[in-house]
Design an enzyme around this catalytic site. Sequence first.
Site, PDB file in Angstrom:
ATOM      1  N   GLU A   1       0.733  -1.110  -0.027  1.00  0.00           N
ATOM      2  CA  GLU A   1      -0.105  -0.133  -0.098  1.00  0.00           C
ATOM      3  C   GLU A   1       0.871   1.176   0.043  1.00  0.00           C
ATOM      4  O   GLU A   1       0.398   2.066  -0.542  1.00  0.00           O
ATOM      5  CB  GLU A   1      -0.999  -0.078   1.133  1.00  0.00           C
ATOM      6  CG  GLU A   1      -2.165  -0.902   1.022  1.00  0.00           C
ATOM      7  CD  GLU A   1      -3.138  -0.509  -0.047  1.00  0.00           C
ATOM      8  OE1 GLU A   1      -3.172   0.583  -0.499  1.00  0.00           O
ATOM      9  OE2 GLU A   1      -3.962  -1.469  -0.231  1.00  0.00           O
TER      10      GLU A   1
ATOM     11  N   GLU B   1       0.764   3.827  -3.087  1.00  0.00           N
ATOM     12  CA  GLU B   1       0.165   5.322  -2.710  1.00  0.00           C
ATOM     13  C   GLU B   1       1.299   6.439  -2.542  1.00  0.00           C
ATOM     14  O   GLU B   1       1.015   7.720  -3.303  1.00  0.00           O
ATOM     15  CB  GLU B   1      -0.542   5.441  -1.431  1.00  0.00           C
ATOM     16  CG  GLU B   1      -1.693   4.562  -1.172  1.00  0.00           C
ATOM     17  CD  GLU B   1      -2.756   4.635  -0.158  1.00  0.00           C
ATOM     18  OE1 GLU B   1      -1.822   5.262   0.929  1.00  0.00           O
ATOM     19  OE2 GLU B   1      -3.921   4.310  -0.087  1.00  0.00           O
TER      20      GLU B   1
ATOM     21  N   SER C   1     -13.162   0.835  13.991  1.00  0.00           N
ATOM     22  CA  SER C   1     -13.632   1.984  13.274  1.00  0.00           C
ATOM     23  C   SER C   1     -14.781   1.729  12.564  1.00  0.00           C
ATOM     24  O   SER C   1     -15.158   0.656  11.957  1.00  0.00           O
ATOM     25  CB  SER C   1     -12.931   2.809  12.731  1.00  0.00           C
ATOM     26  OG  SER C   1     -12.676   2.464  11.398  1.00  0.00           O
TER      27      SER C   1
ATOM     28  N   ASP D   1     -16.702   4.364  10.970  1.00  0.00           N
ATOM     29  CA  ASP D   1     -17.087   5.561  10.160  1.00  0.00           C
ATOM     30  C   ASP D   1     -16.771   6.034   8.750  1.00  0.00           C
ATOM     31  O   ASP D   1     -16.744   6.479   7.995  1.00  0.00           O
ATOM     32  CB  ASP D   1     -16.578   6.911  10.779  1.00  0.00           C
ATOM     33  CG  ASP D   1     -15.000   6.837  10.760  1.00  0.00           C
ATOM     34  OD1 ASP D   1     -14.432   5.986  10.488  1.00  0.00           O
ATOM     35  OD2 ASP D   1     -14.298   7.783  10.829  1.00  0.00           O
TER      36      ASP D   1
ATOM     37  N   GLU E   1      -2.257  13.388  -3.984  1.00  0.00           N
ATOM     38  CA  GLU E   1      -1.296  14.243  -3.458  1.00  0.00           C
ATOM     39  C   GLU E   1      -0.569  13.419  -2.301  1.00  0.00           C
ATOM     40  O   GLU E   1      -1.381  12.723  -1.406  1.00  0.00           O
ATOM     41  CB  GLU E   1      -1.842  15.512  -2.935  1.00  0.00           C
ATOM     42  CG  GLU E   1      -0.861  16.699  -3.025  1.00  0.00           C
ATOM     43  CD  GLU E   1      -1.599  17.925  -2.308  1.00  0.00           C
ATOM     44  OE1 GLU E   1      -0.827  18.769  -2.083  1.00  0.00           O
ATOM     45  OE2 GLU E   1      -2.817  17.958  -2.897  1.00  0.00           O
TER      46      GLU E   1
END
Length: 176
Positions: free
Chosen positions: A95, A99, A115, A117, A145
């Site tokens: 990852e 990225e 989590s 959310d 970015e």
Amino acid sequence: MVNQQATANPYNFLYCPRCGSALRISMLENVPRLQCEGCLFVFYQNPVPAVGAVVLHDGQLLLVRRKYEPRVGYWSLPAGFVEYSETVKEALVREVKEETNLDIEVGELFDVYSSSDDSRHSIVLIVYWANVTGGELKAGDDALEVAHFPLDGPMPEIAFYSHVKAISRLQREFMA
Ligand SMILES: [Zn+2]
């Protein structure tokens, strides 16, 4: 009933993945679970494991700006979901490379967060320290970015609460 539906069947699955019969919610050992009416297969729903990296450079934290939903344009630690065939640490190396284009060595465990959310899944986020071993920083295909933010300065808008908690802890420890 609403809670049972959300707990046992968060994705509103209708049919058994094994035999195609209808799924219904059954109480199994006092837990509501999805079960097939035909073959009695129990379709367990569990949080999805994700992994994230704390990469520091001269007191600055490496963050990634999200290119895709949910929370497009918000920032997070470099992070992603663990694939079925890989270890948690392999997922983190992959990852971070995808990225940020950086090669890392996975360090000590930083913390683990539950989590709910993220609109896609209930998640267990496993966060490791990581050291950069190579590569040149540039945003990958799934990032808008990538940038470093000083821990003693303002942070950009962070996408998920588990990442907010991790970053807050880092800032507290950095200030201490
Ligand atoms: Zn079935």
